[in-house]
Design a protein around this motif. Structure first.
Motif, PDB file in Angstrom:
ATOM      1  N   LEU A 378       0.832  -1.199   0.000  1.00 23.88           N
ATOM      2  CA  LEU A 378       0.000   0.000   0.000  1.00 23.88           C
ATOM      3  C   LEU A 378       0.866   1.249   0.000  1.00 23.88           C
ATOM      4  N   ALA A 379       1.950   1.253   0.777  1.00 30.85           N
ATOM      5  CA  ALA A 379       2.837   2.413   0.799  1.00 30.85           C
ATOM      6  C   ALA A 379       3.436   2.674  -0.587  1.00 30.85           C
ATOM      7  N   GLN A 380       3.771   1.613  -1.295  1.00 26.59           N
ATOM      8  CA  GLN A 380       4.315   1.783  -2.643  1.00 26.59           C
ATOM      9  C   GLN A 380       3.269   2.373  -3.589  1.00 26.59           C
ATOM     10  N   GLU A 381       2.013   1.949  -3.455  1.00 28.30           N
ATOM     11  CA  GLU A 381       0.958   2.533  -4.275  1.00 28.30           C
ATOM     12  C   GLU A 381       0.746   4.000  -3.920  1.00 28.30           C
ATOM     13  N   MET A 382       0.819   4.335  -2.638  1.00 29.38           N
ATOM     14  CA  MET A 382       0.681   5.732  -2.228  1.00 29.38           C
ATOM     15  C   MET A 382       1.839   6.582  -2.758  1.00 29.38           C
ATOM     16  N   GLU A 383       3.026   5.990  -2.851  1.00 30.12           N
ATOM     17  CA  GLU A 383       4.146   6.720  -3.442  1.00 30.12           C
ATOM     18  C   GLU A 383       3.910   6.961  -4.930  1.00 30.12           C
ATOM     19  N   ARG A 384       3.332   5.983  -5.611  1.00 29.84           N
ATOM     20  CA  ARG A 384       3.021   6.165  -7.034  1.00 29.84           C
ATOM     21  C   ARG A 384       1.967   7.266  -7.211  1.00 29.84           C
ATOM     22  N   ILE A 385       0.980   7.298  -6.327  1.00 31.05           N
ATOM     23  CA  ILE A 385      -0.026   8.366  -6.374  1.00 31.05           C
ATOM     24  C   ILE A 385       0.635   9.719  -6.163  1.00 31.05           C
ATOM     25  N   PHE A 386       1.529   9.798  -5.186  1.00 30.92           N
ATOM     26  CA  PHE A 386       2.216  11.055  -4.894  1.00 30.92           C
ATOM     27  C   PHE A 386       3.039  11.514  -6.096  1.00 30.92           C
ATOM     28  N   GLU A 387       3.744  10.599  -6.725  1.00 30.11           N
ATOM     29  CA  GLU A 387       4.554  10.955  -7.891  1.00 30.11           C
ATOM     30  C   GLU A 387       3.694  11.404  -9.059  1.00 30.11           C
ATOM     31  N   THR A 388       2.516  10.788  -9.213  1.00 33.23           N
ATOM     32  CA  THR A 388       1.579  11.243 -10.248  1.00 33.23           C
ATOM     33  C   THR A 388       1.145  12.681  -9.984  1.00 33.23           C
ATOM     34  N   ASP A 389       0.852  12.991  -8.728  1.00 42.27           N
ATOM     35  CA  ASP A 389       0.448  14.351  -8.373  1.00 42.27           C
ATOM     36  C   ASP A 389       1.586  15.350  -8.569  1.00 42.27           C
ATOM     37  N   LEU A 390       2.817  14.917  -8.287  1.00 41.01           N
ATOM     38  CA  LEU A 390       3.959  15.813  -8.493  1.00 41.01           C
ATOM     39  C   LEU A 390       4.062  16.254  -9.948  1.00 41.01           C
ATOM     40  N   GLY A 391       3.635  15.383 -10.869  1.00 42.52           N
ATOM     41  CA  GLY A 391       3.665  15.743 -12.285  1.00 42.52           C
ATOM     42  C   GLY A 391       2.715  16.872 -12.631  1.00 42.52           C
ATOM     43  N   ASN A 392       1.796  17.180 -11.736  1.00 39.37           N
ATOM     44  CA  ASN A 392       0.852  18.279 -11.965  1.00 39.37           C
ATOM     45  C   ASN A 392       1.080  19.409 -10.956  1.00 39.37           C
ATOM     46  N   SER A 393       2.302  19.503 -10.455  1.00 39.11           N
ATOM     47  CA  SER A 393       2.585  20.516  -9.440  1.00 39.11           C
ATOM     48  C   SER A 393       3.844  21.292  -9.782  1.00 39.11           C
ATOM     49  N   LEU A 394       4.000  22.432  -9.104  1.00 36.85           N
ATOM     50  CA  LEU A 394       5.177  23.272  -9.268  1.00 36.85           C
ATOM     51  C   LEU A 394       5.941  23.333  -7.957  1.00 36.85           C
ATOM     52  N   PRO A 395       7.275  23.112  -7.980  1.00 37.43           N
ATOM     53  CA  PRO A 395       8.051  23.208  -6.739  1.00 37.43           C
ATOM     54  C   PRO A 395       8.238  24.667  -6.339  1.00 37.43           C
ATOM     55  N   LEU A 396       8.253  24.915  -5.063  1.00 38.48           N
ATOM     56  CA  LEU A 396       8.521  26.250  -4.543  1.00 38.48           C
ATOM     57  C   LEU A 396       9.995  26.315  -4.157  1.00 38.48           C
ATOM     58  N   THR A 397      10.742  27.197  -4.812  1.00 37.15           N
ATOM     59  CA  THR A 397      12.168  27.340  -4.526  1.00 37.15           C
ATOM     60  C   THR A 397      12.394  28.468  -3.531  1.00 37.15           C
ATOM     61  N   MET A 398      13.540  28.441  -2.874  1.00 39.25           N
ATOM     62  CA  MET A 398      13.871  29.508  -1.938  1.00 39.25           C
ATOM     63  C   MET A 398      14.006  30.846  -2.669  1.00 39.25           C
ATOM     64  N   ALA A 399      14.549  30.818  -3.880  1.00 39.64           N
ATOM     65  CA  ALA A 399      14.692  32.058  -4.645  1.00 39.64           C
ATOM     66  C   ALA A 399      13.329  32.669  -4.945  1.00 39.64           C
ATOM     67  N   GLU A 400      12.369  31.825  -5.337  1.00 33.84           N
ATOM     68  CA  GLU A 400      11.015  32.330  -5.600  1.00 33.84           C
ATOM     69  C   GLU A 400      10.389  32.872  -4.328  1.00 33.84           C
ATOM     70  N   TRP A 401      10.605  32.169  -3.222  1.00 37.36           N
ATOM     71  CA  TRP A 401      10.020  32.608  -1.958  1.00 37.36           C
ATOM     72  C   TRP A 401      10.586  33.957  -1.527  1.00 37.36           C
TER      73      TRP A 401
END
Length: 422
Positions: A378-401
């Motif tokens: 189950l943890a591995q499936e949750m990691e796959r879900i998280f990675e799928t969501d990361l593909g639709n997200s933007l990282p917040l960098t310290m420079a941007e902040w």
């Protein structure tokens, strides 16, 4: 007869100064928050979220049962309705929001049909969360027993803080054989427009969800039914399922285990802590745990909505970003749609899915329920879900902040006093 001298002289200069200080400290942030909410509501009128990537529902064997994860509301609703339609003995449905739209009507008709064919049906919903729902929708035929958790639950005990929590839980249990729990409310927008996470459980752990529902029903039935409704009785204890635990926050009893569950798991983490949350307003102790994990080399990632349906919560959560970014915590913002999930997975072995946000209201205020699962698959499936969501997200960098404008910094500062309230 001499008039009594008041215990506190309200006109004393120090008292007036204190009242003025409190009024300014909290009054200005409240006004700013209200204005932000009104403006944001106006801007969002008529706007539809964009499609987002999801994973198909995945069933994973856990112990003597299975856990199925859902990241798309329509898939979840279809399986929930199918379970209700197949019920032979009992349907227990508890929800926070229940919209009177197409999906809401579909659920209502399904439980009415179940009751009419002789199935015991009990329903719990939060009245405050459904104030805008038309009254007619909230009327059910007699065979359906309904507990509407009151808008004002404290009664004459207005001084008792244990009586102010909302019922924020979402549970469905059918025939003690299948249970559903997670972040999804009931309504058409959640079917396709919101990214949330729910799970379906079979096996011995379903009994714990039944008990969670029954304990809430029995604790609050007198207010709704007076004394004519007997306590909800449970069947004989089932087999203990060591891989799955159901944690319940019960403000009436001053019991809040979900925060402790999170902190214990984070403090044990050695490889990764990946968390997805709709509203992230942690206390200092929670931030300390995440920062400490990152300092000892754990990959700590937070997935939050780029813009949630509560703009004030978004702005307040930013007050913790600098410290976490400096400690190496990764913050990712989900784009184009509302991510409403309340999940975490740690070290490829530990998972939680539930209704509790990381904020004061969920951690020490509302009735909440989270499932904790110790299982690698189950943890591995949750990691796959998280990675799928990361593909639709933007990282917040310290420079941007660091480059955010003066308006953003000013707004963050003004809203700081509201942190303990949310």
């Amino acid at each position: 007869m001499q008039p009594r001298t008041p215990l506190v002289n309200l006109q004393h200069p120090l008292v007036r100064a204190a009242r003025r200080f409190v009024g300014v400290t909290f009054g200005i942030p409240v006004v700013v928050a209200l204005l932000m909410s009104v403006v944001d509501s106006y801007r969002r009128r008529g706007k539809k979220p964009k499609p987002f990537p999801t994973r198909a529902a995945e069933e994973v064997p856990v112990g003597d049962g299975a856990v199925t994860t859902y990241t798309f509301g329509q898939d979840l609703y279809d399986d929930m309705i199918a379970a209700i339609e197949g019920a032979q003995r009992q349907v227990l449905l508890e929800t926070y929001i229940w919209k009177a739209d197409e999906v809401g009507q579909r659920f209502k008709q399904a439980i009415i049909d179940a009751a009419e064919r002789g199935v015991e049906v009990r329903v719990i919903y939060d009245s405050f969360a459904n104030l805008v729902v038309r009254p007619g929708f909230k009327r059910f035929p007699a065979p359906v027993r309904v507990l509407a958790y009151p808008v004002y639950p404290a009664g004459w005990r207005f001084f008792d803080l244990r009586r102010y929590g909302r019922d924020h839980r979402k549970i469905l249990v059918v025939d003690d054989t299948v249970g559903f729990v997670g972040g999804y409310n009931i309504g058409t927008p959640y079917a396709t427009e919101w990214r949330d996470t729910h799970c379906r459980i079979t096996g011995p752990a379903v009994a714990d969800l039944t008990r969670a529902f029954a304990d809430f029903w029995n604790l609050h039935r007198h207010r709704r039914f007076r004394h004519r409704e007997p306590p909800m009785l449970l069947s004989a204890p089932r087999t203990w399922e060591p891989r799955i635990r159901v944690h319940r926050n019960i403000p009436r009893l001053w019991i809040f285990p979900i925060r402790a569950m999170y902190l214990e798991a984070v403090n044990r983490a050695q490889r990764n802590v990946w968390m997805t949350h709709a509203y992230f307003i942690p206390d200092e102790g929670f931030v300390d745990a995440l920062v400490a994990a990152s300092h000892r080399g754990v990959d700590v990632r937070l997935l939050l909505p780029a813009k949630s349906n509560h703009i004030v919560a978004d702005w307040i959560s930013r007050g913790y970003f600098r410290r976490m970014l400096q400690a190496g915590v990764s913050i990712h913002r989900f784009r184009d749609a509302m991510v409403h999930a309340k999940t975490a997975t740690i070290d490829g072995n530990w998972t939680t899915i539930g209704t509790a946000n990381i904020d004061r209201l969920s951690m020490t205020g509302n009735y909440e329920v989270n499932v904790e699962v110790i299982d690698q698959s189950l943890a591995q499936e949750m990691e796959r879900i998280f990675e799928t969501d990361l593909g639709n997200s933007l990282p917040l960098t310290m420079a941007e902040w660091e480059s955010r404008d003066v308006y953003a910094r000013f707004t963050e500062t003004i809203l700081v006093p509201l942190r303990p309230l949310l």
